[in-house]
Design an enzyme around this catalytic site. Structure first.
Site, PDB file in Angstrom:
ATOM      1  CE1 TYR A 240      -3.996  -2.596   4.678  1.00  0.00           C
ATOM      2  CE2 TYR A 240      -3.184  -0.335   4.583  1.00  0.00           C
ATOM      3  CZ  TYR A 240      -3.658  -1.468   3.942  1.00  0.00           C
ATOM      4  OH  TYR A 240      -3.790  -1.476   2.570  1.00  0.00           O
TER       5      TYR A 240
ATOM      6  CE  LYS B 102      -1.407  -4.224   3.199  1.00  0.00           C
ATOM      7  NZ  LYS B 102      -1.497  -5.435   2.353  1.00  0.00           N
TER       8      LYS B 102
ATOM      9  CB  SER C 298      -0.887   0.009   1.256  1.00  0.00           C
ATOM     10  OG  SER C 298      -1.543   1.253   1.416  1.00  0.00           O
TER      11      SER C 298
END
Length: 265
Positions: free
Chosen positions: A150, A154, A136
């Site tokens: 998250y 990532k 991402s």
């Protein structure tokens, strides 16, 4: 890409589904995997004879081994592996419990680790293939402080992918890291919220249709490109960050403080 065999996790919707379609249009045969049996079956049906469905939870080595065996039984080989599953825990970092961190790490990072254990021996034995890991822009830039599990995973996926490229490319295996910005997917289904959430921070980028991203992934595999971005604005951010990370963070901190000050008026 003609007659290549691709395994795509999280392919029942969004970027995974779009990539499965893009690869199939270029002649690949695709093992469509998803934790949702119906979604996997629907997408495989859309691909016709070029698709086959499998239920796969990336936290299970047994599920990934079953996907590998299905690909070998049905198509005889594996050429492309796209690790595309991701979940989020959103909220102030002090409100996100340890078990939420563990769940996000287990899916987003260790899911790729398990995939590597299952599929890399095949690719190494044949001396060819390609791995795509979905990270991402949150794995490249520090904006994701409202979704730190998250963001942390990532960033780890980006680092893992870079090191994999150094390890695998000399052995004939390509590695790409997809770092999408805004994409119209159903990822909100995979979000758990904790405490009070803040509005998202980050560069103002357009929200793309997954079909566009699927084509970018297929092009990246064909061109053996490592970093696949969905927004050119991210290039500018990366250059600024690379030139002087302290100055870059100072600018972002000022912007965050201004946003909070404005919001409290």
């Amino acid at each position: 890409m003609h007659n290549a065999v691709a395994v795509v996790t999280g392919a029942g919707s969004g970027i995974g589904r779009a990539t499965a379609h893009s690869l199939a249009r270029r002649g690949a045969r695709v093992v469509v995997t998803d934790i949702d049996r119906d979604r996997a079956g629907t997408v495989a049906g859309e691909l016709g004879e070029r698709g086959v469905a499998a239920v796969c939870d990336v936290t299970s080595l047994d599920d990934l081994r079953a996907v590998r065996d299905l690909a070998l039984d049905r198509f005889g080989r594996v050429d492309v592996v796209m690790n595309n599953v991701g979940i989020l825990a959103v909220g102030p970092v002090e409100d996100i419990p340890l078990d939420a961190w563990q769940r996000v790490i287990d899916v987003n990072l260790l899911g790729i680790v398990r995939s590597n254990l299952v599929f890399l021996p095949l690719l190494l034995d044949q001396g060819s293939g390609h791995v795509v890991n979905t990270a991402s822009t949150a794995g490249l830039l520090p904006y994701g402080f409202g979704q730190m599990p998250y963001t942390a995973t990532k960033h780890a996926v980006v680092g893992l992918s870079e090191s994999l490229a150094l390890y695998l490319r000399p052995r004939g295996i390509g590695v790409s890291c997809l770092c999408p910005a805004g994409v119209a997917t159903n990822i909100l289904e995979q979000v758990t919220f904790y405490g009070e959430t803040s509005p998202p921070q980050g560069p103002d980028t357009p929200v793309l249709d997954p079909t566009t991203v699927g084509e970018l992934v297929a092009d990246g595999i064909t061109d053996n490109r490592f970093l696949i971005l969905t927004a050119p604005e991210i290039d500018d951010e990366l250059r600024e960050r690379g030139a002087d990370v302290d100055a870059y963070l100072s600018r972002l901190i000022k912007e965050v403080m201004q946003t909070r000050s404005t919001g409290s008026d």
